[in-house]
Every structure is written in C-alpha cells, then in structure tokens.
Design a protein around this motif. Structure first.
Motif, short mmCIF file in Angstrom:
data_model
loop_
_atom_site.label_atom_id
_atom_site.label_comp_id
_atom_site.label_asym_id
_atom_site.label_seq_id
_atom_site.Cartn_x
_atom_site.Cartn_y
_atom_site.Cartn_z
N ALA A 14 0.82 -1.22 0.00
CA ALA A 14 0.00 0.00 0.00
C ALA A 14 0.85 1.26 0.00
O ALA A 14 0.39 2.32 -0.47
N ARG A 15 2.07 1.19 0.50
CA ARG A 15 2.94 2.37 0.48
C ARG A 15 3.24 2.82 -0.94
O ARG A 15 3.34 4.02 -1.22
N GLN A 16 3.37 1.86 -1.84
CA GLN A 16 3.69 2.21 -3.24
C GLN A 16 2.56 2.98 -3.90
O GLN A 16 2.80 3.73 -4.85
N LEU A 17 1.34 2.81 -3.42
CA LEU A 17 0.22 3.54 -4.02
C LEU A 17 0.40 5.04 -3.85
O LEU A 17 0.09 5.83 -4.76
N GLU A 18 0.91 5.44 -2.69
CA GLU A 18 1.17 6.87 -2.46
C GLU A 18 2.30 7.36 -3.34
O GLU A 18 2.27 8.48 -3.84
N VAL A 19 3.31 6.53 -3.54
CA VAL A 19 4.42 6.88 -4.42
C VAL A 19 3.92 7.08 -5.84
O VAL A 19 4.28 8.07 -6.52
N ILE A 20 3.10 6.16 -6.30
CA ILE A 20 2.57 6.24 -7.67
C ILE A 20 1.75 7.51 -7.84
O ILE A 20 1.88 8.23 -8.85
N PRO A 135 5.69 6.47 12.90
CA PRO A 135 4.76 5.34 12.90
C PRO A 135 5.32 4.09 13.56
O PRO A 135 4.56 3.28 14.10
N THR A 136 6.65 3.93 13.55
CA THR A 136 7.24 2.78 14.25
C THR A 136 6.97 2.88 15.75
O THR A 136 6.57 1.90 16.39
N LEU A 267 7.00 -1.86 10.87
CA LEU A 267 5.73 -1.36 11.42
C LEU A 267 5.12 -0.21 10.63
O LEU A 267 3.89 -0.13 10.54
N PRO A 268 5.90 0.72 10.08
CA PRO A 268 5.26 1.83 9.34
C PRO A 268 4.31 1.35 8.25
O PRO A 268 3.22 1.90 8.09
N GLY A 269 4.71 0.33 7.50
CA GLY A 269 3.86 -0.17 6.42
C GLY A 269 2.66 -0.94 6.91
O GLY A 269 1.71 -1.16 6.15
N ILE A 270 2.68 -1.35 8.18
CA ILE A 270 1.57 -2.12 8.75
C ILE A 270 0.56 -1.21 9.43
O ILE A 270 -0.64 -1.30 9.21
N VAL A 271 1.06 -0.31 10.28
CA VAL A 271 0.15 0.51 11.09
C VAL A 271 -0.25 1.81 10.42
O VAL A 271 -1.29 2.38 10.74
#
Length: 299
Positions: A14-20, A135-136, A267-271
């Motif tokens: 889901a992090r890549q969606l923001e990059v895109i 976020p960590t 954790l950043p990519g999870i929470v």
C-alpha cells in the motif's frame, strides 16, 4: 515537475500507491508491474509486463521497501503472480537509470554492482528513517497495549539503542508516563539519554537492569536479548523487537521461559501505510528531481 521521466514501479504494498500518486501528479510517465490485482485503477499510470522494451527506456526503477529476497523475488501484494528481478532484467537498464528501494539484500546489491547501476537505499537516509520512526513508535506502543494488562503510564520500560527509532520511541513512552531506562553503548548517547530525563545504562549492564521491568523494546539488529538476559526478566515482561529480521532476541528461549516476545519489523507499512507511503513519495520525488537537474546541468 518530472515531465518526460520514465518510471517503473515493480511490486510493493500500500505504500507504493502513495508513491505512484505523487509521481503521477508530478507528470512522470509511471508504469506498473505487479499491480494487476488492484481493484481501483490508478490515474496516470499504466500496467506493463516486465519486458526488455520497457526496461530499456526507463529512467527510474522503484522496488518495494525490501527490494528483493535472496532469490530475486519481489513482494507484490496486489498480484497473485510471482514477480522476480533477474540478472537479465537489470542488464537491460540504461546506465543512467537508478534503482530505488528501502533496503537491499546482497542479491540486489550484486545485481546492480555487476551492471554498473546505481542503487539507492532510502532507509539509509536520516530524513526517511527519522520520519519513519514516528509510525514505528506508535505501532510499538499499540503492540504494547495489546499484549499487556497494564497501562503504559507507570510501567517500567527498557529501550535498547538511542538511534533514530529508539530516540522517538523512548520520548513517546516518556510522554505517556512510562519510566524509561535507555540502554546505550556510547558515552555521548549516555549523556544525551540523561539530558532527556531517561535512566541511561550501558548495554553491557543489561542483565542487571532487566530484573524488574514490564516492557523491553529492542532496536538493535544483533543478538542482544540473550537467554541469560531473558532468564533474569520477570514472567510478566513483554519483549517487542523492532530490529530487522531476525531481530536481536532469543525468541526460542523466550517461548521456553514463558515470556511473550514479538518480532515487529516494518511497522510503518503495517500501522500507517498511507503516512509511510507519503514519506517515501516525498523523498523519491526530491531525489528524482535532483537527479534530473544534475543530468541537465551536466549536458
């Protein structure tokens, strides 16, 4: 603006969606591979196969936070198909093409080195790591709340490592009313921990400090929470290991001892995947813009 810049985003979460989204807003030509399972199309991006004609024309290759595994497999949560980055793929990249990831394993480093392609690991950067520590820390506190029957306020916590994550986590715990003991190796870190109102100690003395604690947070990616340390901890204690896999805890002995020990990297990519994605997106867009400007100045 990134007009005319050819970008391939290969796999991710889901992090890549923001990059895109960010790169599309800046008018880059964004191509996606490993996103065929997306239910909602991303405006301004096109789906492509990992073909030679695609690889030969890109200026930027963006990989997930953990670029590849030891066999070249790329995480792609939005696809059911296996995705691999192979030597034959990297050999097709132009020499000015840069590969961006969060952290690279030896497999990816060797591929890029063998073909003279520059590899940038974003999590090595202080700015990204410091932003990610927020976020960590929040995720670590969430895990502590979920896995204990006490409040953070009034608890006795050890944080191992006064690095970028340890600093933010210790301050967050302190703000919630915890009594924070900080394990450090260097004299200047001892002084900084003291100045911040923590109780500092040297990690060589960890065994003497772990006898009456509620929570232990480790940020150091070496075996540091050993069986000898765990044997001294009270049965109620919970260990939350934030270091990259395999962590710095003897999880086997913790289980045998009946102490809950949790490995929690990434954790950043999870929470907070949206926030974590925006951190990456902002950094990537600056780096790519700077690279374009430098190449333009050099012509």
């Amino acid at each position: 603006m990134l007009t005319g810049t050819q970008v391939l985003v290969l796999g991710g979460d889901a992090r890549q969606l923001e990059v895109i989204r960010k790169l599309s807003e800046l008018d880059a030509s964004v191509m996606l591979s490993g996103f065929d399972g997306l239910l909602t199309p991303l405006e301004g991006a096109i789906h492509v196969e990992l073909r030679d004609d695609v690889l030969e024309r890109i200026d930027v290759l963006i990989l997930p936070v953990v670029g590849t595994d030891d066999d070249g497999e790329v995480t792609a949560v939005f696809s059911d198909r296996a995705l691999k980055l192979l030597d034959e793929h990297v050999s097709k990249l132009q020499k000015h093409c840069k590969v961006y990831t969060g952290m690279a394993k030896p497999y990816l480093r060797h591929l890029c080195e063998n073909h003279g392609i520059r590899l940038i690991e974003l999590l090595d950067r202080d700015d990204v790591a410091i932003y990610n520590s927020i976020p960590t820390a929040e995720g670590a506190v969430m895990m502590a709340i979920q896995n204990t029957d006490i409040t953070i306020h009034g608890s006795v916590c050890i944080v191992l490592g006064l690095g970028r994550t340890g600093y933010t986590l210790a301050r967050t715990l302190q703000g919630l009313g915890a009594k924070v003991k900080m394990g450090v190796r260097r004299e200047e870190h001892y002084a900084r921990a003291f100045e911040m109102g923590f109780k500092p100690f040297y990690i060589k003395d960890l065994m003497h400090e772990s006898g009456n604690i509620d929570l232990l947070f480790n940020t150091i990616p070496t075996m540091i929470v050993t069986a000898q340390i765990i044997a001294k901890m009270p049965a109620r204690a919970v260990i939350i290991d934030l270091a990259s896999k395999p962590g710095g805890t003897d999880f086997r002995f913790a289980e045998k001892r009946g102490i809950k020990a949790l490995l929690a990297p990434g954790l950043p990519g999870i929470v907070a995947p949206k926030t974590a994605g925006r951190i990456l997106a902002d950094c990537l867009s600056r780096l790519i813009s700077d690279d374009i400007r430098q190449r333009g100045d050099g012509q």
